[in-house]
Write a protein that holds these residues in place. Structure first.
Motif, PDB file in Angstrom:
ATOM      1  N   PHE A 133       0.824  -1.217   0.000  1.00  0.00           N
ATOM      2  CA  PHE A 133       0.000   0.000   0.000  1.00  0.00           C
ATOM      3  C   PHE A 133       0.856   1.264   0.000  1.00  0.00           C
ATOM      4  CE2 PHE A 133      -3.341  -2.870   1.492  1.00  0.00           C
ATOM      5  CZ  PHE A 133      -4.472  -2.355   0.889  1.00  0.00           C
ATOM      6  N   ASP A 137       1.949   1.297  -4.199  1.00  0.00           N
ATOM      7  CA  ASP A 137       0.696   1.667  -4.870  1.00  0.00           C
ATOM      8  C   ASP A 137       0.627   3.187  -5.005  1.00  0.00           C
ATOM      9  OD1 ASP A 137      -1.928   2.111  -5.718  1.00  0.00           O
ATOM     10  OD2 ASP A 137      -2.725   0.436  -4.560  1.00  0.00           O
ATOM     11  N   PHE A 140      -2.863   4.868  -4.666  1.00  0.00           N
ATOM     12  CA  PHE A 140      -3.320   4.912  -3.277  1.00  0.00           C
ATOM     13  C   PHE A 140      -2.559   5.973  -2.491  1.00  0.00           C
ATOM     14  CE2 PHE A 140      -2.397   3.676   1.102  1.00  0.00           C
ATOM     15  CZ  PHE A 140      -3.672   3.684   1.650  1.00  0.00           C
ATOM     16  N   LYS A 143      -3.739   9.566  -3.162  1.00  0.00           N
ATOM     17  CA  LYS A 143      -5.021   9.866  -2.528  1.00  0.00           C
ATOM     18  C   LYS A 143      -4.889   9.910  -1.013  1.00  0.00           C
ATOM     19  CE  LYS A 143      -8.012   7.966  -6.136  1.00  0.00           C
ATOM     20  NZ  LYS A 143      -9.029   6.919  -6.448  1.00  0.00           N
ATOM     21  N   PHE A 144      -4.155   8.957  -0.445  1.00  0.00           N
ATOM     22  CA  PHE A 144      -4.003   8.883   1.011  1.00  0.00           C
ATOM     23  C   PHE A 144      -3.393  10.156   1.569  1.00  0.00           C
ATOM     24  CE2 PHE A 144      -1.467   7.735   4.767  1.00  0.00           C
ATOM     25  CZ  PHE A 144      -2.444   7.187   5.581  1.00  0.00           C
ATOM     26  N   ILE A 196      -8.064   3.268   5.728  1.00  0.00           N
ATOM     27  CA  ILE A 196      -7.664   3.364   4.314  1.00  0.00           C
ATOM     28  C   ILE A 196      -8.875   3.434   3.392  1.00  0.00           C
ATOM     29  CG2 ILE A 196      -5.398   2.287   4.577  1.00  0.00           C
ATOM     30  CD1 ILE A 196      -6.647  -0.326   3.537  1.00  0.00           C
ATOM     31  N   LYS A 200     -11.696   6.044  -0.625  1.00  0.00           N
ATOM     32  CA  LYS A 200     -12.817   5.748  -1.520  1.00  0.00           C
ATOM     33  C   LYS A 200     -14.136   6.291  -0.977  1.00  0.00           C
ATOM     34  CE  LYS A 200     -10.935   1.515  -3.579  1.00  0.00           C
ATOM     35  NZ  LYS A 200     -11.221   0.089  -3.900  1.00  0.00           N
ATOM     36  N   MET A 226     -10.189  -3.712   0.394  1.00  0.00           N
ATOM     37  CA  MET A 226      -8.878  -3.326  -0.119  1.00  0.00           C
ATOM     38  C   MET A 226      -7.780  -4.205   0.454  1.00  0.00           C
ATOM     39  SD  MET A 226      -9.517   0.796   0.173  1.00  0.00           S
ATOM     40  CE  MET A 226      -7.838   1.313  -0.213  1.00  0.00           C
TER      41      MET A 226
END
Length: 314
Positions: A133, A137, A140, A143-144, A196, A200, A226
């Motif tokens: 993650f 990624d 991800f 966005k995180f 996490i 979304k 996920m």
């Protein structure tokens, strides 16, 4: 530019703000008006356009940058703008950075600290899952690091999800040192993974609103989905370890009435629930006290279900 946090009752408002939300409505007498939420990086303000068909109100929509003119009133204890004129602004008239609330902490420094904690995890399967993650990624990670942790309740700003995740993880690390019975290599990954699904559940700024899947499924369920997707790509990942990790995620809200599909059944799950609640509640208090210029009683707060007092020294 005059920021929203600096307004007080009776001020004139004449500046550019992001139209966070726009909704048409009708008074009891059948007269149309518009509910508007203005936003800059310091917060939001409710506003009303009582005569939306006047010549001074240009056509505008949600997420437009608009120059507004009017006055600031007090309505039921909160500031509210009465807008008389609106002009839609062109690109170049404003700096988007002035309109997005951002964490006061350095994003790069926080992320590097989180990566350092990942390196301290000894279980090879958990470290591999974390790396899948947080180091591999790219979609991800992007966005995180930009996501908020909530729409309004706490850490509702760019970088808020990272700040909250790091805060919960550090609290859990402290608890592991105080209670050696807990498995650090379960609790700390659970802390880093617990929210996490919010990448979304909540769209990125400037929208920062619930997605369709966020409304229908929620971040807890999506977070477990996920995890399962990445776990399937790691050969030999222990089934029991996967179940314990997912249990911590599913139970981290603690109670069914708070949206938790399960109640904590592991000591690590209990610790995660407490750490999550502690970081969220103290951030909420920090934001409430930070927005008040005066010491003393601040009035009733529905989240804490009591009158709050700002006890800082003058």
């Amino acid at each position: 530019m005059k920021y929203i946090k600096d307004y007080k009752e009776g001020d004139r408002i004449f500046d550019i703000y992001l139209c966070k939300h726009k909704q048409s409505a009708v008074t009891k007498n059948g007269k149309p008006y518009e509910n508007v939420i203005l936003q800059d990086k310091t917060g939001t303000m409710d506003a009303k356009v009582w005569d939306p068909n006047s010549a001074g109100i240009e056509e505008y929509d949600t997420l437009d940058y608009i120059e507004v003119y009017g006055e600031v009133n007090n309505f039921q204890g909160a500031l509210q703008a009465n807008i008389k004129r609106i002009r839609v602004c062109r690109e170049g008239e404003y700096d988007p950075a002035d309109y997005l609330p951002v964490s006061s902490k350095d994003n790069d420094a926080m992320y590097q600290e989180l990566l350092g904690i990942i390196e301290s995890i000894e279980n090879t399967y958990m470290k591999r899952l974390l790396q899948a993650f947080f180091t591999e990624d790219e979609g991800f990670i992007k966005k995180f690091r930009k996501s908020s942790a909530a729409k309004t309740m706490h850490h509702g700003f760019v970088g808020g999800l990272l700040e909250h995740t790091l805060g919960v993880t550090k609290l859990c690390d402290y608890l592991c040192k105080s209670f050696p019975l807990m498995k650090r290599d379960l609790l700390l990954p659970a802390a880093m993974f617990h929210d996490i699904g919010k990448v979304k559940e909540i769209s990125l700024f400037p929208e920062n609103d619930y997605t369709d899947d966020g409304q229908l499924l929620g971040h807890i369920i999506m977070g477990c989905e996920m995890l399962e997707e990445k776990i399937r790509d790691i050969p030999g990942f222990p089934a029991v370890l996967a179940s314990e990790l997912k249990h911590c995620i599913l139970s981290h809200h603690g109670e069914y009435e708070y949206g938790s599909p399960k109640k904590p059944a592991l000591i690590e799950a209990v610790a995660l629930n407490m750490a999550d609640n502690t970081d969220a509640k103290l951030e909420m208090m920090t934001e409430i006290l930070g927005s008040s210029a005066d010491a003393g009683w601040l009035g009733y707060n529905r989240v804490f279900e009591t009158n709050l007092r700002n006890s800082r020294m003058e």
